[in-house]
Motif scaffolding. Structure first.
Motif, PDB file in Angstrom:
ATOM      1  N   GLU A  40      51.392  41.499  36.877  1.00 51.58           N
ATOM      2  CA  GLU A  40      50.496  42.449  36.237  1.00 51.58           C
ATOM      3  C   GLU A  40      49.580  41.669  35.322  1.00 51.58           C
ATOM      4  O   GLU A  40      49.969  40.720  34.656  1.00 51.58           O
ATOM      5  N   ARG A  41      48.306  42.037  35.318  1.00 51.28           N
ATOM      6  CA  ARG A  41      47.469  41.396  34.327  1.00 51.28           C
ATOM      7  C   ARG A  41      46.537  42.423  33.712  1.00 51.28           C
ATOM      8  O   ARG A  41      46.188  43.413  34.337  1.00 51.28           O
ATOM      9  N   GLY A  42      46.178  42.199  32.533  1.00 48.64           N
ATOM     10  CA  GLY A  42      45.279  43.113  31.854  1.00 48.64           C
ATOM     11  C   GLY A  42      43.842  42.750  32.187  1.00 48.64           C
ATOM     12  O   GLY A  42      43.579  42.051  33.160  1.00 48.64           O
ATOM     13  N   TRP A  43      42.945  43.247  31.375  1.00 48.59           N
ATOM     14  CA  TRP A  43      41.537  42.944  31.635  1.00 48.59           C
ATOM     15  C   TRP A  43      41.314  41.449  31.468  1.00 48.59           C
ATOM     16  O   TRP A  43      41.786  40.823  30.517  1.00 48.59           O
ATOM     17  N   THR A  44      40.634  40.854  32.450  1.00 48.51           N
ATOM     18  CA  THR A  44      40.415  39.422  32.418  1.00 48.51           C
ATOM     19  C   THR A  44      38.972  39.125  32.025  1.00 48.51           C
ATOM     20  O   THR A  44      38.059  39.524  32.736  1.00 48.51           O
ATOM     21  N   TYR A 101      36.113  38.541  37.738  1.00 49.38           N
ATOM     22  CA  TYR A 101      35.260  37.352  37.878  1.00 49.38           C
ATOM     23  C   TYR A 101      35.753  36.525  39.061  1.00 49.38           C
ATOM     24  O   TYR A 101      36.956  36.380  39.261  1.00 49.38           O
ATOM     25  N   LEU A 110      39.594  46.323  35.656  1.00 49.25           N
ATOM     26  CA  LEU A 110      40.605  45.361  36.079  1.00 49.25           C
ATOM     27  C   LEU A 110      40.346  44.762  37.451  1.00 49.25           C
ATOM     28  O   LEU A 110      40.569  43.576  37.672  1.00 49.25           O
ATOM     29  N   TYR A 127      29.757  31.925  31.050  1.00 46.49           N
ATOM     30  CA  TYR A 127      29.564  32.267  32.456  1.00 46.49           C
ATOM     31  C   TYR A 127      28.180  32.824  32.709  1.00 46.49           C
ATOM     32  O   TYR A 127      27.654  32.749  33.802  1.00 46.49           O
ATOM     33  N   PRO A 139      35.541  37.000  31.777  1.00 48.41           N
ATOM     34  CA  PRO A 139      34.971  35.869  32.524  1.00 48.41           C
ATOM     35  C   PRO A 139      35.016  34.628  31.646  1.00 48.41           C
ATOM     36  O   PRO A 139      35.155  34.745  30.426  1.00 48.41           O
ATOM     37  N   PRO A 140      34.909  33.425  32.239  1.00 49.52           N
ATOM     38  CA  PRO A 140      34.999  32.209  31.431  1.00 49.52           C
ATOM     39  C   PRO A 140      33.852  32.115  30.430  1.00 49.52           C
ATOM     40  O   PRO A 140      32.825  32.772  30.573  1.00 49.52           O
ATOM     41  N   TYR A 177      32.224  39.194  41.180  1.00 49.24           N
ATOM     42  CA  TYR A 177      30.997  38.555  40.685  1.00 49.24           C
ATOM     43  C   TYR A 177      31.338  37.124  40.309  1.00 49.24           C
ATOM     44  O   TYR A 177      32.509  36.721  40.389  1.00 49.24           O
ATOM     45  N   GLY A 179      50.020  36.970  39.083  1.00 46.73           N
ATOM     46  CA  GLY A 179      50.871  37.643  38.107  1.00 46.73           C
ATOM     47  C   GLY A 179      51.286  39.017  38.611  1.00 46.73           C
ATOM     48  O   GLY A 179      50.577  39.635  39.392  1.00 46.73           O
ATOM     49  N   LYS A 193      45.732  32.343  37.428  1.00 49.09           N
ATOM     50  CA  LYS A 193      45.182  33.043  38.587  1.00 49.09           C
ATOM     51  C   LYS A 193      45.974  34.237  39.060  1.00 49.09           C
ATOM     52  O   LYS A 193      46.901  34.701  38.484  1.00 49.09           O
ATOM     53  N   HIS A 194      45.597  34.690  40.208  1.00 50.46           N
ATOM     54  CA  HIS A 194      45.851  36.059  40.641  1.00 50.46           C
ATOM     55  C   HIS A 194      47.257  36.372  41.137  1.00 50.46           C
ATOM     56  O   HIS A 194      47.415  37.214  41.976  1.00 50.46           O
TER      57      HIS A 194
END
Lengths: 636, 210
Positions: free
Chosen positions: A621-625, B92, B88, A631, A627-628, B96, A619, A616-617
């Motif tokens: 820094e995170r790159g593109w996440t 999710y 970025l 989804y 969706p599960p 959305y 970090g 979860k949120h």
């Protein structure tokens, strides 16, 4: 001996008391010295007869001043300024000389005396005006810059004047002087060329001027290198003095002005890497001797004459100011200097200057101007200088407000170009910093205490100077007051810290960026007041580490992200560590708490690295996440 | 509407990678900076290495009611950093997904400058589509994230006409004022190609900004 100590004490005490007060009052140091002289001379009679003797000694200050003026005049700079310098400055000197000479003729002076007076009063006071500009922040206005070119031209014009004035000698005065001299003690100066035929005399003069130029150009640098490599500061100072004294002696021996010789030597050395170091070594001597000179002028002021002829002196002073200001005004119109700048230009240069005193005493010695006339003129010069602060106040409070509206929307200079950056230490680290800045048109001044390093850089045309950057006077000559940034990249850890402490304390406006050797040094630099620090090995090691990851099969973009995450976590933790370090007991900065924190930091970096992007949120820094999985079933 | 009505808070996300050359966008950004109800973010200055701080950006979205993307039109889309920002920040379950309601009810509008003439951005022009059509990915992004989407505020021929710039700046100010006071009627602007056409009908609000 006791007598000398007492006298030295009186002179120094007067200067120490009067000059700071005068400066505080906005009068400038020249007036401070004059006031000090007036107080110990005509007012309290603490000193008297010996002023004339001391004056000869003090005139050596003028010789040094011209050496320094020469040092400032790199031929390339003169060429750049040629229009303003010779057009504006040259016309100012010529026209003012002419008009003042005409006034002198009206007073029924012989033409030669009138011309000498004209020359003397065409000069303005470099010392007062430049200092006031600096104090009031006017140096970079259009009026200020133009005034500077005129002052520079005047300083240059002094050289031919010194050569020319002896030709104006009055036969009566010379005869009288010779009569006196033959009856008095034999006082002839040592002169090698007095009995030579004219052609040999000419050759001797040419040879010595040529010698100064050629030797100055070819011999001085190896000599300075040799002395600098010995690392003995006082010997470097001695060498600088040797140079000035030697040239002055040579010039006297062939019957030329010592000032002319040292000025030439200064110009020859203006492009040398030792320029700043020479400046900062000679500067204190020059300052003191020149101060001494002004004190003797003040001490020599004749109050009786001032009282008797107050009206004449007052009117003459007013006339000088009006004439000079009108000439400047006319030139400002001609050279399209507009609005408040025209006023600044005209008013700031309307006084007579310290060179006026020099030329006056020189003229008297050379039997050009009779002593009684000179005494009055000296008072006029002094009075016009005393009135300069009044003119500046007039400008600031009456004239400026009227133009405020149209100056406010003037666009300011390009950032990179007006800003100057001082780089202390030009080794492996400083060089890269310098190359980046210079490549982008930023003006840098580079200082290093390795003469060979500086020479290498000069070969590839990087503007660099020899000198110890931790010395306040060298920083001063490098222009620290007006610098925007100071970059500290010197090799000595402790000196780097001292340097930062000093600059932060004395020039709080200058931003300091510093190179650190390791974490501990980094914190010490921050504590000393550095605004930004970087560990010298950090980023290059990071690059190499990243390359290793890529080599091991990590995708280059993933490597980049991991590297960035590492940096972010490290930076946040490092700040925490710094606070801990600050709190640590003196002398034992890496106390157990700090060590514990350091371990924690390593742990949190590890975690940041291993955290899956899906986590979860929190970090750094995170790159593109993405969706599960599956989804899209949530949408209709 | 009254002068002491509470203003909506505007978040202006400015993406311009070559501000030295900017003639329209930079003055617009400077103007917006002088208004206290607009939070101005220069993305390329804040993230010169394209490392966007997602937490910070999401918090900014949460804190404001109206989001403006301001950018020069590059290849019929946003400059790359603003695209990276979308990739970025609009995560999710933030923007959305079942719990992704953070942007619901907020407004999204683009303010862009296009070098080409307005006639080029038509079915019969050489760009074949209107700017509104070309921005459809953003329009759909707004729809998916529950945001209200307004037609773009655009200036055309932005590198050639000196005289329209002053007018554009005045319109820009008018638009910001109107947005903050919620004066834009969705029904009236829904079908417009650009929102510029709706501006003349709005009252001049500069005097109200006391």
């Amino acid at each position: 001996m006791t007598e000398y100590f007492l006298q030295a004490f009186i002179y120094l005490a007067a200067a120490v008391i009067a000059v700071p007060i005068a400066k505080k009052l906005g009068l400038g140091s020249v007036l401070g010295y004059l006031i000090a002289g007036v107080i110990i001379g005509p007012v309290t009679h603490l000193v008297g007869q010996e002023t004339a003797t001391i004056q000869h000694f003090a005139e050596f200050g003028v010789v040094m001043m011209l050496f320094l003026v020469g040092l400032e005049l790199a031929p390339s700079m003169l060429w750049q300024m040629r229009n303003r310098l010779f057009g504006l400055g040259g016309l100012q000197v010529v026209i003012s000389t002419g008009l003042v000479a005409c006034i002198a003729l009206l007073f029924e002076q012989p033409w030669s005396v009138a011309l000498a007076i004209g020359l003397i009063f065409s000069l303005s006071s470099t010392a007062i005006v430049l200092q006031t500009f600096n104090e009031k922040g006017l140096s970079n206005t259009e009026g200020g810059r133009n005034a500077f070119s005129v002052l520079l031209m005047q300083d240059i014009a002094v050289i031919p004047m010194l050569a020319f004035i002896p030709m104006l000698a009055l036969p009566d005065l010379v005869a009288a002087a010779e009569g006196l001299q033959s009856s008095a003690e034999h006082h002839e100066q040592l002169n090698l060329v007095a009995h030579l035929p004219t052609w040999a005399y000419a050759i001797a003069i040419l040879a010595s001027i040529g010698g100064v130029i050629v030797l100055g150009h070819f011999l001085s640098r190896p000599l300075f290198h040799y002395v600098a490599s010995s690392g003995l500061r006082e010997i470097f100072v001695a060498t600088a003095l040797l140079l000035v004294v030697g040239i002055a002696a040579l010039m006297s021996l062939v019957g030329l002005s010592p000032a002319l010789g040292t000025f030439l030597a200064g110009v020859v050395l203006a492009n040398s890497e030792f320029r700043h170091e020479l400046e900062s070594n000679i500067e204190p001597f020059k300052g003191l001797l020149l101060g001494l000179f002004f004190i003797t002028v003040g001490a020599g002021i004749n109050f009786e004459i001032l009282a008797n002829q107050a009206l004449v002196i007052g009117l003459l002073t007013l006339a000088v100011i009006v004439v000079k200001a009108s000439v400047l005004w006319g030139l400002a119109v001609m050279f399209r200097i507009k609005n408040s700048n025209r006023w600044l230009f005209s008013l700031s240069l309307a006084q007579a200057g310290e060179f006026g005193f020099v030329l006056l005493s020189f003229s008297v010695q050379q039997h050009v101007i009779p002593t009684d006339v000179a005494t009055i003129l000296q008072l006029v010069v002094a009075l016009s200088m005393f009135l300069t602060p009044v003119l500046f106040i007039l400008f600031e409070h009456v004239i400026m407000p009227r133009y405020q509206a149209d100056t406010s929307n003037q666009s300011y200079d390009d950032i990179g170009h007006s800003a100057s950056v001082i780089i202390a230490g030009i080794g492996r680290f400083g060089q890269i910093v310098n190359r980046l800045l210079v490549a982008n048109g930023v003006k840098t001044v580079v200082l290093d205490h390795e003469a060979s390093q500086v020479e290498n850089l000069r070969k590839i045309e990087i503007q660099s100077y020899f000198g110890d950057a931790t010395r306040p006077d060298l920083l001063h000559t490098a222009g620290i007051e007006n610098a925007k940034l100071l970059i500290v990249a010197i090799d000595n850890r402790e000196q780097a810290i001292e340097l930062i402490k000093y600059v932060k304390h004395t020039y709080p406006k200058v931003k300091i960026l510093a190179r650190a050797f390791d974490k501990g040094h980094n914190y010490e630099l921050l504590q000393a007041g550095a605004d930004y620090t970087v560990n010298e090995t950090y980023f290059s090691a990071l690059e190499l580490g990243a390359e290793a990851m890529t080599e091991l099969g990590f995708h280059p973009f993933e490597t980049e992200q991991k590297k960035y995450a590492f940096c972010q976590t490290e930076a946040a933790a490092s700040n925490q560590l710094y606070q801990q370090w600050l709190g640590g007991s003196e002398g034992q900065k890496f106390d157990p708490n700090y060590r514990k924190l350091f371990m924690q930091m390593e742990e949190s970096i590890k975690q940041a690295m291993q955290r899956d992007r899906m986590d979860k949120h929190d970090g750094a820094e995170r790159g593109w996440t993405p969706p599960p999985k599956n989804y899209e079933k949530g949408f209709d | 509407m009254s002068a002491n009505q509470v203003r909506k808070k505007i978040l202006l996300l400015f993406a311009h990678p070559s501000q030295k050359r900017s003639e329209v966008n930079l003055p617009m950004f400077e103007l917006a900076k002088s208004l206290d109800f607009v939070t101005c973010v220069d993305l390329y200055s804040e993230y010169p290495r394209h490392h966007i701080n997602i937490n910070r950006e999401q918090q900014r979205l949460v804190d404001h009611d109206i989001v403006i993307f301001q950018f020069p039109f590059y290849w019929y889309s946003t400059p790359s950093l603003l695209k990276e920002w979308q990739d970025l920040v609009l995560e999710y379950n933030f923007a959305y997904g079942p719990d992704g309601t953070a942007l619901h009810g907020k407004t999204l509008i683009c303010a862009l400058s296009a070098g080409g003439a307005e006639q080029a951005y038509r079915a019969d022009g050489y760009n074949h589509f209107t700017v509104r059509e070309l921005l459809q990915p953003l329009e759909q992004t707004a729809r998916l994230t529950g945001m209200r989407y307004l037609p773009p505020f655009a200036i055309f021929s932005s590198r050639s006409t000196e005289c329209q710039r002053q007018q554009h700046l005045a319109n820009w100010r008018k638009l910001l004022e109107a947005l903050s006071f919620e004066l834009i009627n969705d029904d009236k602007v829904a079908e417009l190609t650009t929102i510029n056409d709706a501006l003349p009908a709005l009252p001049n609000l500069a005097s109200m900004a006391v």
